[in-house]
Design an enzyme around this catalytic site. Structure first.
Site, PDB file in Angstrom:
ATOM      1  N   LYS A   1      40.426  35.133  28.364  1.00  0.00           N
ATOM      2  CA  LYS A   1      40.793  35.784  27.311  1.00  0.00           C
ATOM      3  C   LYS A   1      40.779  37.162  27.406  1.00  0.00           C
ATOM      4  O   LYS A   1      41.717  38.032  26.954  1.00  0.00           O
ATOM      5  CB  LYS A   1      40.113  35.343  26.127  1.00  0.00           C
ATOM      6  CG  LYS A   1      38.475  35.179  26.026  1.00  0.00           C
ATOM      7  CD  LYS A   1      38.075  33.973  26.736  1.00  0.00           C
ATOM      8  CE  LYS A   1      36.690  34.178  27.207  1.00  0.00           C
ATOM      9  NZ  LYS A   1      36.034  32.834  26.788  1.00  0.00           N
TER      10      LYS A   1
ATOM     11  N   VAL B   1      41.192  30.440  24.024  1.00  0.00           N
ATOM     12  CA  VAL B   1      40.896  30.691  22.624  1.00  0.00           C
ATOM     13  C   VAL B   1      40.241  29.213  22.295  1.00  0.00           C
ATOM     14  O   VAL B   1      41.054  28.146  22.314  1.00  0.00           O
ATOM     15  CB  VAL B   1      42.005  31.021  21.782  1.00  0.00           C
ATOM     16  CG1 VAL B   1      41.615  31.078  20.352  1.00  0.00           C
ATOM     17  CG2 VAL B   1      42.755  32.457  22.389  1.00  0.00           C
TER      18      VAL B   1
ATOM     19  N   GLY C   1      26.179  27.059  30.108  1.00  0.00           N
ATOM     20  CA  GLY C   1      27.460  27.161  30.756  1.00  0.00           C
ATOM     21  C   GLY C   1      28.320  27.778  29.548  1.00  0.00           C
ATOM     22  O   GLY C   1      29.473  27.991  29.747  1.00  0.00           O
TER      23      GLY C   1
ATOM     24  N   LYS D   1      39.744  36.891  21.642  1.00  0.00           N
ATOM     25  CA  LYS D   1      40.354  35.673  21.195  1.00  0.00           C
ATOM     26  C   LYS D   1      41.347  35.993  19.759  1.00  0.00           C
ATOM     27  O   LYS D   1      42.291  35.346  19.636  1.00  0.00           O
ATOM     28  CB  LYS D   1      39.562  34.556  20.798  1.00  0.00           C
ATOM     29  CG  LYS D   1      38.655  34.047  22.264  1.00  0.00           C
ATOM     30  CD  LYS D   1      37.488  33.055  21.845  1.00  0.00           C
ATOM     31  CE  LYS D   1      36.780  32.727  23.075  1.00  0.00           C
ATOM     32  NZ  LYS D   1      35.497  32.166  23.025  1.00  0.00           N
TER      33      LYS D   1
HETATM   34  P1  NDP Z   1      31.392  31.114  35.806  1.00  0.00           P
HETATM   35  O1  NDP Z   1      30.671  32.391  36.079  1.00  0.00           O
HETATM   36  O2  NDP Z   1      30.636  29.938  35.836  1.00  0.00           O
HETATM   37  O3  NDP Z   1      32.689  30.845  36.987  1.00  0.00           O
HETATM   38  C1  NDP Z   1      33.120  31.839  37.659  1.00  0.00           C
HETATM   39  C2  NDP Z   1      33.380  31.595  39.087  1.00  0.00           C
HETATM   40  O4  NDP Z   1      34.262  32.585  39.800  1.00  0.00           O
HETATM   41  C3  NDP Z   1      31.861  31.358  39.730  1.00  0.00           C
HETATM   42  O5  NDP Z   1      32.089  30.286  40.523  1.00  0.00           O
HETATM   43  C4  NDP Z   1      32.262  32.492  40.744  1.00  0.00           C
HETATM   44  O6  NDP Z   1      31.419  32.435  41.965  1.00  0.00           O
HETATM   45  C5  NDP Z   1      33.496  32.521  41.030  1.00  0.00           C
HETATM   46  N1  NDP Z   1      33.978  33.926  41.391  1.00  0.00           N
HETATM   47  C6  NDP Z   1      33.645  35.355  40.891  1.00  0.00           C
HETATM   48  N2  NDP Z   1      34.156  36.436  41.679  1.00  0.00           N
HETATM   49  C7  NDP Z   1      34.618  35.537  42.549  1.00  0.00           C
HETATM   50  C8  NDP Z   1      35.678  36.175  43.599  1.00  0.00           C
HETATM   51  N3  NDP Z   1      35.763  37.411  43.952  1.00  0.00           N
HETATM   52  N4  NDP Z   1      36.205  35.253  44.625  1.00  0.00           N
HETATM   53  C9  NDP Z   1      36.077  34.040  44.438  1.00  0.00           C
HETATM   54  N5  NDP Z   1      35.344  33.425  43.382  1.00  0.00           N
HETATM   55  C10 NDP Z   1      34.673  34.266  42.609  1.00  0.00           C
HETATM   56  O7  NDP Z   1      32.577  31.416  34.575  1.00  0.00           O
HETATM   57  P2  NDP Z   1      33.125  30.490  33.742  1.00  0.00           P
HETATM   58  O8  NDP Z   1      33.587  29.287  34.641  1.00  0.00           O
HETATM   59  O9  NDP Z   1      32.059  30.253  32.484  1.00  0.00           O
HETATM   60  O10 NDP Z   1      34.258  31.302  33.263  1.00  0.00           O
HETATM   61  C11 NDP Z   1      35.489  31.466  33.937  1.00  0.00           C
HETATM   62  C12 NDP Z   1      36.543  31.940  33.109  1.00  0.00           C
HETATM   63  O11 NDP Z   1      36.686  31.079  31.936  1.00  0.00           O
HETATM   64  C13 NDP Z   1      36.401  33.142  32.144  1.00  0.00           C
HETATM   65  O12 NDP Z   1      37.567  34.057  32.011  1.00  0.00           O
HETATM   66  C14 NDP Z   1      35.634  32.571  30.861  1.00  0.00           C
HETATM   67  O13 NDP Z   1      35.915  33.708  29.750  1.00  0.00           O
HETATM   68  C15 NDP Z   1      36.548  31.394  30.568  1.00  0.00           C
HETATM   69  N6  NDP Z   1      36.032  30.770  29.712  1.00  0.00           N
HETATM   70  C16 NDP Z   1      35.028  29.948  29.843  1.00  0.00           C
HETATM   71  C17 NDP Z   1      34.358  29.022  28.971  1.00  0.00           C
HETATM   72  C18 NDP Z   1      33.035  28.572  29.132  1.00  0.00           C
HETATM   73  O14 NDP Z   1      32.589  27.389  28.316  1.00  0.00           O
HETATM   74  N7  NDP Z   1      32.195  28.911  29.926  1.00  0.00           N
HETATM   75  C19 NDP Z   1      35.266  28.308  28.178  1.00  0.00           C
HETATM   76  C20 NDP Z   1      36.824  28.976  28.219  1.00  0.00           C
HETATM   77  C21 NDP Z   1      36.962  29.810  28.851  1.00  0.00           C
HETATM   78  P3  NDP Z   1      29.785  32.333  42.021  1.00  0.00           P
HETATM   79  O15 NDP Z   1      29.367  30.976  41.120  1.00  0.00           O
HETATM   80  O16 NDP Z   1      29.164  32.577  43.570  1.00  0.00           O
HETATM   81  O17 NDP Z   1      29.265  33.680  41.243  1.00  0.00           O
HETATM   82  N1  HSE Z   2      31.568  32.504  25.955  1.00  0.00           N
HETATM   83  C1  HSE Z   2      32.416  31.796  25.212  1.00  0.00           C
HETATM   84  C2  HSE Z   2      31.975  31.094  24.063  1.00  0.00           C
HETATM   85  C3  HSE Z   2      33.311  30.696  25.949  1.00  0.00           C
HETATM   86  O1  HSE Z   2      31.037  31.030  24.020  1.00  0.00           O
HETATM   87  O2  HSE Z   2      32.940  31.062  23.191  1.00  0.00           O
HETATM   88  C4  HSE Z   2      34.364  30.055  25.536  1.00  0.00           C
HETATM   89  O3  HSE Z   2      35.467  30.702  25.301  1.00  0.00           O
END
Ligand code: NDP
Ligand code: HSE
Length: 436
Positions: free
Chosen positions: A105, A132, A187, A205
């Site tokens: 987002k 969102v 998470g 969002k």
């Molecule tokens: P995480 O931190 O769990 O995951 C991000 C991943 O990207 C990690 O595995 C990280 O690796 C990897 N990463 C970071 N930098 C690099 C790079 N340069 N090259 C390759 N891999 C890389 O984040 P989320 O999964 O929670 O969030 C991801 C996206 O989704 C964000 O934009 C977030 O706002 C969005 N989002 C999250 C939600 C949630 O509930 N968590 C829900 C909806 C949207 P490493 O593990 O080694 O650091």
């Molecule tokens: N950090 C965000 C939240 C993840 O807690 O709503 C989902 O977008």
């Protein structure tokens, strides 16, 4: 038909959840998409990290560019997060003719206008349902399901972490930092959790929701943003006694003079469904002219709820691969040449009701002074409650609810009341919406 090939950038909470759901539901997803979907590559930061999904046939790389530049990959799932690298990779992938699904987002709110323009020029799609309200298909609902309506306003609990913290504080008396730590372990939280607690994530969002609801450009910098870090148990309790709950809301409303876009803690009547949305759940209430109010509810964060939205987008994109780009659903719901600027109001110009709490001396004339200031600013009082418990300065809490008032008038009144000798400290002010 040949399978569609995908590469995932980032195998964290959402990336890992997406890989799991794609595997578990592969047959059902293929029946819907009309083709099977094959995850062929993923980029990570630590190649030795264990993942819950089965990744035997998936090429892991530390270099996301390898995936973005791979001519054998059709669709890129950007699940790294952040704005710099993510923007660079997404624009590069678009240039390479790849379709994109993202949950990011921040990326869409800050750089969406540029990204969608690039995608349109190249004839590809950028899908962002997971950006969102987690698993709630709110983008699809507003962009397609409500396409016959003029949307009047929307209000949503759109940050799962914040709602989880407020709920645990209220129901279990838990400490703010302790609940935030749990949200991180589950998470739910952003990489930088101040985005969750200071309202920045909700503002990202809301930027997206306002754009697809009103056909305006994405303009994050114009969203008024307040977080939940100042909310105290005392205010939660006083609000409860008066029949209200405190929720962190994102509100976008079209009024005669312009557009309101604001994110802040808000008192809402206990009887409203949205006031009873607890824990990590999100809900968005949309008020539109033809359908009236509609409410969308579901998990706002977490691996599989977010994966649900990512995979739904993926299915849409797979179906769109063979369609004429000119006949697709526009990224921001309105045709790009029909996006219009509507003046975004500053908070001074916004009208809301207020909850105020102040510490006052328990003596004759105090209330008269306060009500005189209110009358001078055209502020009408809905309720006043004086509590009995005295603080160390012998002052008691006075809680006031007002009717709707222009914010600029309320700020003048607060300043004048704070300067009375019978009032100590700062006045706590939380906006109140009836959402009727
Ligand atoms: P995480 O931190 O769990 O995951 C991000 C991943 O990207 C990690 O595995 C990280 O690796 C990897 N990463 C970071 N930098 C690099 C790079 N340069 N090259 C390759 N891999 C890389 O984040 P989320 O999964 O929670 O969030 C991801 C996206 O989704 C964000 O934009 C977030 O706002 C969005 N989002 C999250 C939600 C949630 O509930 N968590 C829900 C909806 C949207 P490493 O593990 O080694 O650091
Ligand atoms: N950090 C965000 C939240 C993840 O807690 O709503 C989902 O977008």
């Amino acid at each position: 038909m040949k399978p569609v090939t995908i590469g995932i950038l980032g195998l964290g909470t959402v990336g890992g959840g997406t890989a799991t759901v794609l595997q578990r539901n592969a047959a059902e997803i293929a029946r819907r998409a009309g083709r099977s979907i094959e995850l062929v590559a993923a980029s990570v930061r630590d190649i030795n990290k264990k993942h819950s999904a089965e990744l035997n046939k998936v090429k892991l790389t530390l270099d996301s560019n390898e995936i973005v530049d791979d001519p054998n990959i059709d669709i890129i799932l950007e699940l790294i997060g952040g704005t710099d690298l993510a923007k660079e990779l997404v624009l590069r992938a678009i240039k390479n003719g790849k379709y994109i699904v993202t949950a990011n987002k921040a990326l869409i709110a800050l750089h969406g206008n540029e990204i969608f323009e690039a995608a349109q020029r190249t004839g590809v799609t950028v899908a962002f349902e997971a950006a969102v309200a987690g698993g709630i298909p709110i983008i699809k609902a507003i962009r397609e399901g409500l396409a016959g309506n003029q949307i009047e306003w929307l209000a949503g609990i759109i940050n799962g972490t914040g709602n989880f913290i407020l709920t645990e504080m209220r129901d279990k008396g838990r400490d703010f930092m302790d609940v935030l730590k749990e949200a991180q372990e589950l998470g739910y939280a952003e990489a930088d959790p101040t985005f969750d607690v200071e309202g920045i994530d909700a503002a990202h969002k809301l930027t997206i929701l306002a754009s697809i609801a009103f056909g305006v450009p994405l303009q994050f910098e114009k969203v008024y943003t307040e977080g939940i870090s100042e909310i105290t148990r005392a205010d939660v309790e006083h609000a409860g006694e008066l029949g209200y709950r405190i929720k962190h809301l994102g509100i976008a409303r079209r009024v005669a003079s312009g557009l309101e876009m604001r994110v802040h803690p808000t008192l809402i009547p206990h009887r409203r469904l949205i006031a009873n949305v607890d824990g990590v759940m999100n809900a968005v209430l949309v008020h539109a002219d033809a359908v009236g109010p509609t409410l969308y509810y579901g998990a706002g964060a977490g691996a599989e709820p977010a994966a649900s939205a990512v995979v739904a987008d993926l299915v849409d994109v797979v179906r769109a691969l063979t369609t004429d780009p000119g006949n697709r659903v526009p990224h921001l719901a309105f045709q790009p040449d029909a996006i219009q600027n509507i003046e975004v109001l500053t908070m001074d110009q916004v009208e809301t009701a207020f909850y105020l709490r102040m510490q006052v001396q328990d003596q004759a004339g105090v209330l008269a002074d306060i009500t005189r200031i209110f009358a001078d600013q055209d502020i009408s009082i809905e309720a006043i409650v004086q509590k009995e418990e005295k603080d160390e300065q012998d002052c008691v809490p006075l809680v006031i609810l007002t009717h709707n008032v222009l914010e600029s008038n309320m700020m003048v009144a607060i300043q004048k009341i704070e300067s009375l000798v019978t009032v100590t400290g700062k006045i706590v002010r939380i906006r109140l919406e009836t959402l009727g």
